[in-house]
Design a protein around this motif. Structure first.
Motif, PDB file in Angstrom:
ATOM      1  N   ILE A 120      66.324   6.997  -1.113  1.00  0.00           N
ATOM      2  CA  ILE A 120      65.548   6.153  -0.196  1.00  0.00           C
ATOM      3  C   ILE A 120      65.151   6.968   1.037  1.00  0.00           C
ATOM      4  CG2 ILE A 120      65.699   4.193   1.392  1.00  0.00           C
ATOM      5  CD1 ILE A 120      65.238   3.329  -1.477  1.00  0.00           C
ATOM      6  N   LYS A 121      66.088   7.727   1.574  1.00  0.00           N
ATOM      7  CA  LYS A 121      65.786   8.556   2.744  1.00  0.00           C
ATOM      8  C   LYS A 121      64.722   9.597   2.422  1.00  0.00           C
ATOM      9  CE  LYS A 121      68.798  11.577   4.487  1.00  0.00           C
ATOM     10  NZ  LYS A 121      69.971  12.115   5.225  1.00  0.00           N
ATOM     11  N   CYS A 122      64.814  10.192   1.233  1.00  0.00           N
ATOM     12  CA  CYS A 122      63.798  11.171   0.821  1.00  0.00           C
ATOM     13  C   CYS A 122      62.406  10.546   0.800  1.00  0.00           C
ATOM     14  CB  CYS A 122      64.138  11.737  -0.559  1.00  0.00           C
ATOM     15  SG  CYS A 122      65.503  12.911  -0.594  1.00  0.00           S
ATOM     16  N   ILE A 123      62.311   9.317   0.282  1.00  0.00           N
ATOM     17  CA  ILE A 123      61.024   8.615   0.231  1.00  0.00           C
ATOM     18  C   ILE A 123      60.511   8.353   1.645  1.00  0.00           C
ATOM     19  CG2 ILE A 123      59.897   6.446  -0.387  1.00  0.00           C
ATOM     20  CD1 ILE A 123      60.361   8.117  -2.820  1.00  0.00           C
ATOM     21  N   ILE A 124      61.392   7.874   2.519  1.00  0.00           N
ATOM     22  CA  ILE A 124      60.975   7.572   3.893  1.00  0.00           C
ATOM     23  C   ILE A 124      60.527   8.834   4.626  1.00  0.00           C
ATOM     24  CG2 ILE A 124      61.747   6.705   6.155  1.00  0.00           C
ATOM     25  CD1 ILE A 124      63.623   4.802   4.666  1.00  0.00           C
ATOM     26  N   HIS A 125      61.210   9.943   4.397  1.00  0.00           N
ATOM     27  CA  HIS A 125      60.925  11.185   5.120  1.00  0.00           C
ATOM     28  C   HIS A 125      59.672  11.904   4.636  1.00  0.00           C
ATOM     29  CE1 HIS A 125      64.811  12.187   7.449  1.00  0.00           C
ATOM     30  NE2 HIS A 125      64.782  10.881   7.220  1.00  0.00           N
ATOM     31  N   GLN A 126      59.148  11.538   3.478  1.00  0.00           N
ATOM     32  CA  GLN A 126      57.986  12.227   2.931  1.00  0.00           C
ATOM     33  C   GLN A 126      56.827  12.275   3.925  1.00  0.00           C
ATOM     34  OE1 GLN A 126      56.901  10.195  -0.656  1.00  0.00           O
ATOM     35  NE2 GLN A 126      58.536  11.081  -1.875  1.00  0.00           N
ATOM     36  N   GLN A 127      56.285  13.477   4.135  1.00  0.00           N
ATOM     37  CA  GLN A 127      55.064  13.702   4.921  1.00  0.00           C
ATOM     38  C   GLN A 127      55.162  13.196   6.365  1.00  0.00           C
ATOM     39  OE1 GLN A 127      52.263  11.813   2.189  1.00  0.00           O
ATOM     40  NE2 GLN A 127      51.675  13.815   1.386  1.00  0.00           N
ATOM     41  N   LEU A 128      56.377  13.174   6.909  1.00  0.00           N
ATOM     42  CA  LEU A 128      56.573  12.793   8.311  1.00  0.00           C
ATOM     43  C   LEU A 128      57.252  13.942   9.048  1.00  0.00           C
ATOM     44  CD1 LEU A 128      57.979   9.142   7.998  1.00  0.00           C
ATOM     45  CD2 LEU A 128      55.610   9.822   8.442  1.00  0.00           C
ATOM     46  N   ASN A 129      56.969  14.077  10.348  1.00  0.00           N
ATOM     47  CA  ASN A 129      57.753  15.033  11.122  1.00  0.00           C
ATOM     48  C   ASN A 129      59.177  14.496  11.242  1.00  0.00           C
ATOM     49  OD1 ASN A 129      58.274  13.694  13.859  1.00  0.00           O
ATOM     50  ND2 ASN A 129      56.045  13.512  13.734  1.00  0.00           N
ATOM     51  N   LEU A 130      60.129  15.406  11.430  1.00  0.00           N
ATOM     52  CA  LEU A 130      61.539  15.037  11.322  1.00  0.00           C
ATOM     53  C   LEU A 130      61.939  13.976  12.345  1.00  0.00           C
ATOM     54  CD1 LEU A 130      64.073  15.643   9.717  1.00  0.00           C
ATOM     55  CD2 LEU A 130      64.637  17.423  11.372  1.00  0.00           C
ATOM     56  N   ALA A 131      61.410  14.074  13.568  1.00  0.00           N
ATOM     57  CA  ALA A 131      61.794  13.120  14.613  1.00  0.00           C
ATOM     58  C   ALA A 131      61.403  11.694  14.226  1.00  0.00           C
ATOM     59  CB  ALA A 131      61.157  13.501  15.942  1.00  0.00           C
ATOM     60  N   PHE A 132      60.156  11.499  13.780  1.00  0.00           N
ATOM     61  CA  PHE A 132      59.727  10.147  13.413  1.00  0.00           C
ATOM     62  C   PHE A 132      60.386   9.701  12.111  1.00  0.00           C
ATOM     63  CE2 PHE A 132      56.717   7.038  11.514  1.00  0.00           C
ATOM     64  CZ  PHE A 132      56.918   6.031  12.447  1.00  0.00           C
ATOM     65  N   ALA A 133      60.662  10.649  11.198  1.00  0.00           N
ATOM     66  CA  ALA A 133      61.350  10.306   9.955  1.00  0.00           C
ATOM     67  C   ALA A 133      62.712   9.695  10.255  1.00  0.00           C
ATOM     68  CB  ALA A 133      61.509  11.551   9.078  1.00  0.00           C
ATOM     69  N   HIS A 134      63.446  10.302  11.191  1.00  0.00           N
ATOM     70  CA  HIS A 134      64.749   9.758  11.578  1.00  0.00           C
ATOM     71  C   HIS A 134      64.590   8.401  12.266  1.00  0.00           C
ATOM     72  CE1 HIS A 134      67.274  12.944  10.258  1.00  0.00           C
ATOM     73  NE2 HIS A 134      66.846  13.846  11.114  1.00  0.00           N
ATOM     74  N   THR A 135      63.568   8.275  13.112  1.00  0.00           N
ATOM     75  CA  THR A 135      63.324   7.009  13.807  1.00  0.00           C
ATOM     76  C   THR A 135      63.035   5.886  12.816  1.00  0.00           C
ATOM     77  OG1 THR A 135      62.484   8.111  15.789  1.00  0.00           O
ATOM     78  CG2 THR A 135      61.815   5.826  15.449  1.00  0.00           C
ATOM     79  N   LEU A 136      62.167   6.165  11.837  1.00  0.00           N
ATOM     80  CA  LEU A 136      61.781   5.150  10.859  1.00  0.00           C
ATOM     81  C   LEU A 136      62.973   4.766   9.982  1.00  0.00           C
ATOM     82  CD1 LEU A 136      59.324   3.520   9.944  1.00  0.00           C
ATOM     83  CD2 LEU A 136      58.804   5.340   8.309  1.00  0.00           C
ATOM     84  N   THR A 137      63.759   5.761   9.589  1.00  0.00           N
ATOM     85  CA  THR A 137      64.940   5.482   8.766  1.00  0.00           C
ATOM     86  C   THR A 137      65.945   4.644   9.544  1.00  0.00           C
ATOM     87  OG1 THR A 137      64.620   7.639   7.701  1.00  0.00           O
ATOM     88  CG2 THR A 137      66.700   6.517   7.299  1.00  0.00           C
ATOM     89  N   GLU A 138      66.127   4.961  10.819  1.00  0.00           N
ATOM     90  CA  GLU A 138      67.065   4.212  11.658  1.00  0.00           C
ATOM     91  C   GLU A 138      66.615   2.758  11.798  1.00  0.00           C
ATOM     92  OE1 GLU A 138      69.465   4.875  15.867  1.00  0.00           O
ATOM     93  OE2 GLU A 138      67.561   5.900  15.548  1.00  0.00           O
ATOM     94  N   ARG A 139      65.313   2.538  12.001  1.00  0.00           N
ATOM     95  CA  ARG A 139      64.806   1.160  12.081  1.00  0.00           C
ATOM     96  C   ARG A 139      65.103   0.398  10.793  1.00  0.00           C
ATOM     97  NH1 ARG A 139      58.712   2.524  14.180  1.00  0.00           N
ATOM     98  NH2 ARG A 139      59.240   3.186  16.315  1.00  0.00           N
ATOM     99  N   PHE A 140      64.843   1.052   9.681  1.00  0.00           N
ATOM    100  CA  PHE A 140      65.048   0.430   8.364  1.00  0.00           C
ATOM    101  C   PHE A 140      66.508   0.034   8.169  1.00  0.00           C
ATOM    102  CE2 PHE A 140      66.178   1.369   3.844  1.00  0.00           C
ATOM    103  CZ  PHE A 140      65.512   0.311   3.249  1.00  0.00           C
ATOM    104  N   VAL A 141      67.410   0.970   8.451  1.00  0.00           N
ATOM    105  CA  VAL A 141      68.834   0.718   8.220  1.00  0.00           C
ATOM    106  C   VAL A 141      69.376  -0.338   9.182  1.00  0.00           C
ATOM    107  CG1 VAL A 141      71.149   1.746   8.290  1.00  0.00           C
ATOM    108  CG2 VAL A 141      69.252   2.999   7.233  1.00  0.00           C
ATOM    109  N   LYS A 142      68.985  -0.261  10.455  1.00  0.00           N
ATOM    110  CA  LYS A 142      69.532  -1.196  11.435  1.00  0.00           C
ATOM    111  C   LYS A 142      68.908  -2.595  11.331  1.00  0.00           C
ATOM    112  CE  LYS A 142      71.300   2.158  14.728  1.00  0.00           C
ATOM    113  NZ  LYS A 142      71.345   2.628  16.133  1.00  0.00           N
ATOM    114  N   THR A 143      67.766  -2.690  10.667  1.00  0.00           N
ATOM    115  CA  THR A 143      67.150  -3.992  10.448  1.00  0.00           C
ATOM    116  C   THR A 143      67.698  -4.674   9.201  1.00  0.00           C
ATOM    117  OG1 THR A 143      65.098  -3.251  11.502  1.00  0.00           O
ATOM    118  CG2 THR A 143      64.964  -5.240  10.158  1.00  0.00           C
ATOM    119  N   TYR A 144      67.885  -3.902   8.126  1.00  0.00           N
ATOM    120  CA  TYR A 144      68.243  -4.513   6.845  1.00  0.00           C
ATOM    121  C   TYR A 144      69.607  -4.072   6.293  1.00  0.00           C
ATOM    122  CZ  TYR A 144      63.369  -5.866   6.973  1.00  0.00           C
ATOM    123  OH  TYR A 144      62.169  -6.406   7.363  1.00  0.00           O
ATOM    124  N   GLY A 145      70.233  -3.071   6.910  1.00  0.00           N
ATOM    125  CA  GLY A 145      71.564  -2.665   6.487  1.00  0.00           C
ATOM    126  C   GLY A 145      72.631  -3.450   7.214  1.00  0.00           C
TER     127      GLY A 145
END
Length: 284
Positions: A120-145
């Protein structure tokens, strides 16, 4: 409390340094600890791993998994404690990567804490700079995890499969990326993606299975094999970080071609995953 001794070299401080790049990881650099979210027999468990040894004589204390053999086995797998690094370092002493391996001496290939969350993290990180990739993953996990003992767990497939594209777009997912993440979760729920089975398959068989999933390309499969399953001989040619590291290493005017990268890597087999890891480390 379990006390574990392994064969060195193993630099846990460099492990924590790299894990601290991900804001979802619970790291205490001063006390040399990381809290690890585990799902063992459908039960969420938080294990704390604390280093009390040195690079040459590594020793660890594990709390939170008393009497849980599967959890202890999983900790060994995640931190690759069963794999002596001395042989790998000796292999690279005669290669162009010798200085990088010397500088980052004892850095193991540590796995993501769960194969499902890895893909899932690999999919989210695709074609994103690392800073925003981490931000987007954090939003996803803290919203639905969910959180336990101060540690975040990725949302499980059953939860993600029920989401809509619109819900993920509110977090700034692209429409396609939202579809891919929901699709992966749905495949897991329906039994098309069984991670226990994947662990027993060859790299080639895993590639053939995963590449059929929407949103999964060669880069995603290679990263999953490396950080989801700990496979030792992967070299993602399309990875921009590795390209930049090679450009720096060889003082190139432009990024290397795939043919150039394959030529550089000839002497790095059968430990291409470690070459990849140390190249990433050289520019982080």
């Amino acid at each position: 409390m379990e006390t574990i001794q392994i064969k060195g070299p193993y630099n846990f401080d460099l492990v924590l340094d790299r894990l601290s790049l991900d804001p979802l990881n619970s790291i205490d650099l001063k006390n040399r600890t990381v809290k690890v979210p585990l799902i063992v027999e459908q039960e969420p468990i938080v294990a704390e791993v604390k280093a009390i040894g040195t690079t040459e004589e590594p020793e660890f204390v594990i709390n939170g998994i008393e009497g849980k053999e599967k959890a202890e086995k999983r900790i060994f797998e995640l931190f690759q404690w069963h794999l002596p690094l001395e042989e790998i370092h000796n292999h690279f002493k005669s290669t162009d990567l010798k200085d990088i391996f010397t500088f980052h001496y004892g850095t193991p290939l540590v796995l993501d804490f769960d194969p499902y969350s890895c893909i899932i993290k690999c999919i989210i990180h695709q074609q994103l700079n690392l800073a925003f990739a981490h931000t987007l993953t954090e939003r996803f996990v803290k919203t639905y995890g969910f959180e336990k003992d101060g540690v975040w767990f990725y949302p499980q497939p059953e939860r993600v499969a029920k989401l809509t594209v619109e819900e993920l777009r509110e977090l700034q997912f692209s429409g396609r990326k939202a579809e891919y993440v929901i699709g992966i979760a749905t495949a897991a729920v329906q039994g098309e993606l069984y991670f226990e089975e994947l662990m027993r398959m060859s790299d080639e068989a895993i590639y053939d299975k995963l590449i059929k999933l929407r949103g999964v390309g060669p880069w995603t499969v290679q990263n999953f094999l490396m950080f989801g399953l700990g496979r030792p001989n992967l070299f993602p040619l399309a990875d921009i970080g590795i390209q930049n590291a090679l450009k720096k290493l060889y003082q190139l005017e432009a990024k290397p071609t795939h043919a150039d990268m394959e030529n550089y890597a000839k002497s790095w087999h059968p430990y291409l995953s470690y070459a990849s890891l140390y190249l990433w480390r050289s520019i982080e």
